[in-house]
Design a protein around this motif. Structure first.
Motif, PDB file in Angstrom:
ATOM      1  N   GLU A  81       0.843  -1.188   0.000  1.00 57.71           N
ATOM      2  CA  GLU A  81       0.000   0.000   0.000  1.00 57.71           C
ATOM      3  C   GLU A  81       0.879   1.239   0.000  1.00 57.71           C
ATOM      4  O   GLU A  81       1.834   1.334   0.781  1.00 57.71           O
ATOM      5  CB  GLU A  81      -0.912   0.006   1.235  1.00 57.71           C
ATOM      6  N   PRO A  82       0.626   2.191  -0.875  1.00 55.13           N
ATOM      7  CA  PRO A  82       1.487   3.377  -0.942  1.00 55.13           C
ATOM      8  C   PRO A  82       1.284   4.304   0.251  1.00 55.13           C
ATOM      9  O   PRO A  82       0.294   4.205   0.976  1.00 55.13           O
ATOM     10  CB  PRO A  82       1.040   4.049  -2.243  1.00 55.13           C
ATOM     11  N   GLU A  83       2.220   5.197   0.449  1.00 58.57           N
ATOM     12  CA  GLU A  83       2.046   6.230   1.453  1.00 58.57           C
ATOM     13  C   GLU A  83       0.973   7.213   0.973  1.00 58.57           C
ATOM     14  O   GLU A  83       0.847   7.481  -0.211  1.00 58.57           O
ATOM     15  CB  GLU A  83       3.362   6.970   1.698  1.00 58.57           C
ATOM     16  N   HIS A  84       0.210   7.708   1.918  1.00 56.82           N
ATOM     17  CA  HIS A  84      -0.889   8.594   1.556  1.00 56.82           C
ATOM     18  C   HIS A  84      -0.668   9.981   2.150  1.00 56.82           C
ATOM     19  O   HIS A  84      -0.146  10.112   3.263  1.00 56.82           O
ATOM     20  CB  HIS A  84      -2.219   8.038   2.071  1.00 56.82           C
ATOM     21  N   PRO A  85      -1.101  11.019   1.451  1.00 59.26           N
ATOM     22  CA  PRO A  85      -0.959  12.379   1.991  1.00 59.26           C
ATOM     23  C   PRO A  85      -1.945  12.623   3.119  1.00 59.26           C
ATOM     24  O   PRO A  85      -2.971  11.942   3.238  1.00 59.26           O
ATOM     25  CB  PRO A  85      -1.273  13.263   0.781  1.00 59.26           C
ATOM     26  N   HIS A  86      -1.645  13.608   3.930  1.00 59.99           N
ATOM     27  CA  HIS A  86      -2.557  13.985   5.010  1.00 59.99           C
ATOM     28  C   HIS A  86      -3.752  14.735   4.422  1.00 59.99           C
ATOM     29  O   HIS A  86      -3.612  15.558   3.529  1.00 59.99           O
ATOM     30  CB  HIS A  86      -1.847  14.883   6.023  1.00 59.99           C
ATOM     31  N   ILE A  87      -4.946  14.406   4.924  1.00 56.28           N
ATOM     32  CA  ILE A  87      -6.149  15.129   4.498  1.00 56.28           C
ATOM     33  C   ILE A  87      -6.907  15.604   5.728  1.00 56.28           C
ATOM     34  O   ILE A  87      -6.698  15.111   6.842  1.00 56.28           O
ATOM     35  CB  ILE A  87      -7.068  14.244   3.624  1.00 56.28           C
ATOM     36  N   ARG A  88      -7.791  16.560   5.507  1.00 51.66           N
ATOM     37  CA  ARG A  88      -8.643  17.058   6.581  1.00 51.66           C
ATOM     38  C   ARG A  88      -9.964  16.295   6.559  1.00 51.66           C
ATOM     39  O   ARG A  88     -10.547  16.092   5.490  1.00 51.66           O
ATOM     40  CB  ARG A  88      -8.907  18.561   6.403  1.00 51.66           C
ATOM     41  N   GLU A  89     -10.446  15.868   7.717  1.00 56.72           N
ATOM     42  CA  GLU A  89     -11.732  15.190   7.790  1.00 56.72           C
ATOM     43  C   GLU A  89     -12.827  16.216   8.052  1.00 56.72           C
ATOM     44  O   GLU A  89     -12.744  16.998   9.005  1.00 56.72           O
ATOM     45  CB  GLU A  89     -11.731  14.118   8.878  1.00 56.72           C
ATOM     46  N   VAL A  90     -13.835  16.221   7.178  1.00 54.93           N
ATOM     47  CA  VAL A  90     -14.946  17.158   7.320  1.00 54.93           C
ATOM     48  C   VAL A  90     -16.252  16.387   7.171  1.00 54.93           C
ATOM     49  O   VAL A  90     -16.304  15.320   6.551  1.00 54.93           O
ATOM     50  CB  VAL A  90     -14.874  18.294   6.275  1.00 54.93           C
ATOM     51  N   VAL A  91     -17.307  16.930   7.737  1.00 49.31           N
ATOM     52  CA  VAL A  91     -18.620  16.297   7.669  1.00 49.31           C
ATOM     53  C   VAL A  91     -19.078  16.204   6.213  1.00 49.31           C
ATOM     54  O   VAL A  91     -18.993  17.166   5.449  1.00 49.31           O
ATOM     55  CB  VAL A  91     -19.648  17.092   8.496  1.00 49.31           C
ATOM     56  N   GLY A  92     -19.554  15.023   5.848  1.00 51.60           N
ATOM     57  CA  GLY A  92     -20.074  14.822   4.504  1.00 51.60           C
ATOM     58  C   GLY A  92     -19.066  14.298   3.511  1.00 51.60           C
ATOM     59  O   GLY A  92     -19.436  13.937   2.389  1.00 51.60           O
ATOM     60  N   GLU A  93     -17.783  14.272   3.896  1.00 51.49           N
ATOM     61  CA  GLU A  93     -16.738  13.736   3.019  1.00 51.49           C
ATOM     62  C   GLU A  93     -16.201  12.438   3.624  1.00 51.49           C
ATOM     63  O   GLU A  93     -16.329  12.194   4.822  1.00 51.49           O
ATOM     64  CB  GLU A  93     -15.593  14.747   2.863  1.00 51.49           C
ATOM     65  N   PRO A  94     -15.607  11.567   2.779  1.00 50.24           N
ATOM     66  CA  PRO A  94     -15.108  10.287   3.303  1.00 50.24           C
ATOM     67  C   PRO A  94     -13.999  10.491   4.332  1.00 50.24           C
ATOM     68  O   PRO A  94     -13.255  11.465   4.282  1.00 50.24           O
ATOM     69  CB  PRO A  94     -14.554   9.590   2.051  1.00 50.24           C
ATOM     70  N   LYS A  95     -13.926   9.566   5.252  1.00 57.13           N
ATOM     71  CA  LYS A  95     -12.800   9.541   6.170  1.00 57.13           C
ATOM     72  C   LYS A  95     -11.588   8.954   5.457  1.00 57.13           C
ATOM     73  O   LYS A  95     -11.706   8.346   4.400  1.00 57.13           O
ATOM     74  CB  LYS A  95     -13.161   8.723   7.410  1.00 57.13           C
ATOM     75  N   ALA A  96     -10.411   9.151   6.021  1.00 57.79           N
ATOM     76  CA  ALA A  96      -9.166   8.728   5.375  1.00 57.79           C
ATOM     77  C   ALA A  96      -8.993   7.218   5.502  1.00 57.79           C
ATOM     78  O   ALA A  96      -8.106   6.716   6.197  1.00 57.79           O
ATOM     79  CB  ALA A  96      -7.989   9.462   5.992  1.00 57.79           C
ATOM     80  N   GLN A  97      -9.861   6.489   4.817  1.00 58.85           N
ATOM     81  CA  GLN A  97      -9.790   5.027   4.780  1.00 58.85           C
ATOM     82  C   GLN A  97      -9.530   4.611   3.336  1.00 58.85           C
ATOM     83  O   GLN A  97     -10.345   4.878   2.452  1.00 58.85           O
ATOM     84  CB  GLN A  97     -11.093   4.421   5.293  1.00 58.85           C
TER      85      GLN A  97
END
Length: 498
Positions: A91-107
């Protein structure tokens, strides 16, 4: 059912009905034979048996909806997919993202060669083609190109084009810097990925930008396009559309869904989108949409009102030269994951006192055109509306502005006429009024004669959890070039002159 069909389809001598003149020339837009489409989350590919030749129930419903449709794979979850070419690929390394309501979680999850090979067999079994979505938000050009090369080789003629990125106008919420993200920076980034793919797939075709709602991005991109040297091959400008949302929004209601102002707003969007496409020599497609975003609203998205809405929406876009529409759906889990892990409609039902067993009787997501119940699949009302509109596929529209004439006399109704591939003239009338029947006389010209066949889109009420398309038992005849019919409240009728 036969009694209902007789009431709906009987010819009437309407003395005070609306007179609609149907010209003989079909000089309007042509509705492609594969106009009808569905949209699914890329995460659906995690189960390689879902889109496969062994999933006979799903294949049956795809074919029931359309013999030549278009499956779009994309959605919010596409931004968290990664290509896994072998079982041992890390699995590749993934960039950091912001979790916001209504958008997918970093899964994150993998798309595998097995899933793509099974998809190819599924498309072959259904007779459908595919718009293949590749993530942009957390992807790299190298991985995108490797996945695209495999998909192009495997899907072959079933692949219409690649879509890079999903709802890119919302990337500033969680995937990109809101201070710098714009249509311009998107286009620069998109070109990097598209050119990497084109280097591996020289004949690759693309759709873009797949915006959530900011249609001005289409105009901006069209204005910038002429300055790009050796641009990738763009066939389609794409956007999404949801009437409203989420489920807890009281403005998402049957009356608001069906009122004329709703389609007037759709027309304004179509005007902007088609003008931008014309600058680029492309067509427009609505690649993801439905009644209520974040999974739909019970009592609105899963009832007959959604059928009248989807029929009207599809026909309006087809008459504006769109290449197709893709209504979003899939399994409850995949759509819930795409909007943060749960469906607001479930919370709404729980708060209204429904038990888990009662909630389970609803389709999940609530707006899905094809519902999954255990191992069986069922067409939902919104799909019946799309199917009803799809009867005009392959035909050319007769520009007569019939809807304006109906609404000018106070009718909450729309109508569309087209000349089919076989030369027959077919008219669809949708009466969205919950209380009033509509009398209509169609005037095909004094010199016209012929047999008239009718079929109805109907249900007991706007809030019924069912929909039916019922053909007439016996044909009618033109009288002096005219045919009169009553379109009952909350129903649609298609009249075809043979």
């Amino acid at each position: 059912m036969s009694v209902v069909a007789t009431r709906l389809l009987a010819q009437s001598n309407v003395g005070t009905g609306v007179l609609l003149s149907i010209p003989s020339e079909a000089t309007g837009a042509k509705m492609p034979a594969d106009f009808v489409g569905l949209s699914y989350e890329v995460q659906q590919l995690v189960d390689p048996d879902f889109f496969s030749k062994s999933n006979n129930g799903l294949i049956r419903q795809f074919k029931a909806l359309s013999s030549h449709g278009v499956l779009r794979l994309g959605g919010n979850t596409s931004e968290f997919a990664y290509w896994k070419p072998t079982p041992n690929s890390p699995e590749p390394e993934h960039p950091h993202i912001r979790e916001v309501v209504g958008e997918p979680k970093a899964q994150y999850y993998a798309v595998t060669p097995e899933a793509v090979r099974n998809l190819a067999k599924f498309l072959e079994a259904t007779g459908w083609t595919c718009l293949y979505g590749i993530g942009m938000g957390t992807n790299t050009p190298e991985r995108a190109a490797e996945e695209a090369a495999f998909a192009a080789k495997t899907l072959g003629a079933s692949l219409q084009y690649f879509q890079l990125g999903n709802e890119v106008d919302l990337f500033d919420r969680h995937l990109r810097d809101p201070k710098t993200w714009s249509a311009r920076t998107y286009l620069d980034e998109w070109l990097t990925l598209a050119r990497a793919i084109a280097a591996q797939v020289p004949d690759a075709k693309f759709g873009m930008p797949d915006v959530a709602g900011n249609i001005s991005w289409l105009t901006q991109i069209a204005d910038l396009w002429h300055s790009i040297e050796n641009p990738p091959s763009i066939t389609t400008l794409t956007h999404h559309y949801y009437f409203g949302g989420p489920a807890t929004n009281p403005e998402v209601s049957i009356p608001n869904l069906l009122k004329p102002a709703t389609m007037a707003r759709v027309q304004k969007t179509a005007d902007i989108a088609t003008a931008a496409a014309a600058k680029m020599g492309a067509r427009v497609r609505m690649t993801e949409g439905n009644t209520c975003y974040r999974g739909g609203k019970p009592g609105v998205s899963d009832v007959f009102a959604a059928a009248l809405w989807s029929a009207d929406y599809a026909l309006l876009l087809a008459s504006n030269n769109y290449s197709g529409v893709n209504l979003h759906g899939g399994t409850g889990k995949s759509v819930a994951n795409s909007v943060g892990g749960f469906l607001p409609g479930d919370v709404m039902l729980k708060n209204q006192g429904e038990t888990p067993e009662q909630i389970a009787t609803h389709p999940h997501p609530f707006y899905t055109p094809i519902a999954t119940f255990a191992s069986s699949y069922e067409l939902e009302p919104v799909a019946y509306g799309l199917k009803f509109a799809g009867a005009l596929s392959g035909g050319s529209f007769i520009p007569a502005d019939l809807s304006s004439k109906l609404q000018a006399v106070g009718a909450n109704a729309t109508a569309y006429a087209a000349k089919l591939q076989g030369g027959q003239v077919s008219v669809i009338i949708l009466n969205k009024d919950a209380e009033k029947d509509l009398g209509v006389t169609l005037d095909f010209g004094a010199g016209r004669s012929g047999t008239v066949e009718t079929e109805a889109l109907h249900a007991p009420a706007l809030d019924s959890r069912e929909a039916h398309i019922t053909p007439s038992a016996t044909p009618g005849l033109l009288k002096g070039g005219r045919y009169s019919v009553t379109v009952p409240r909350a129903s649609g009728i298609r009249i075809t002159l043979r």
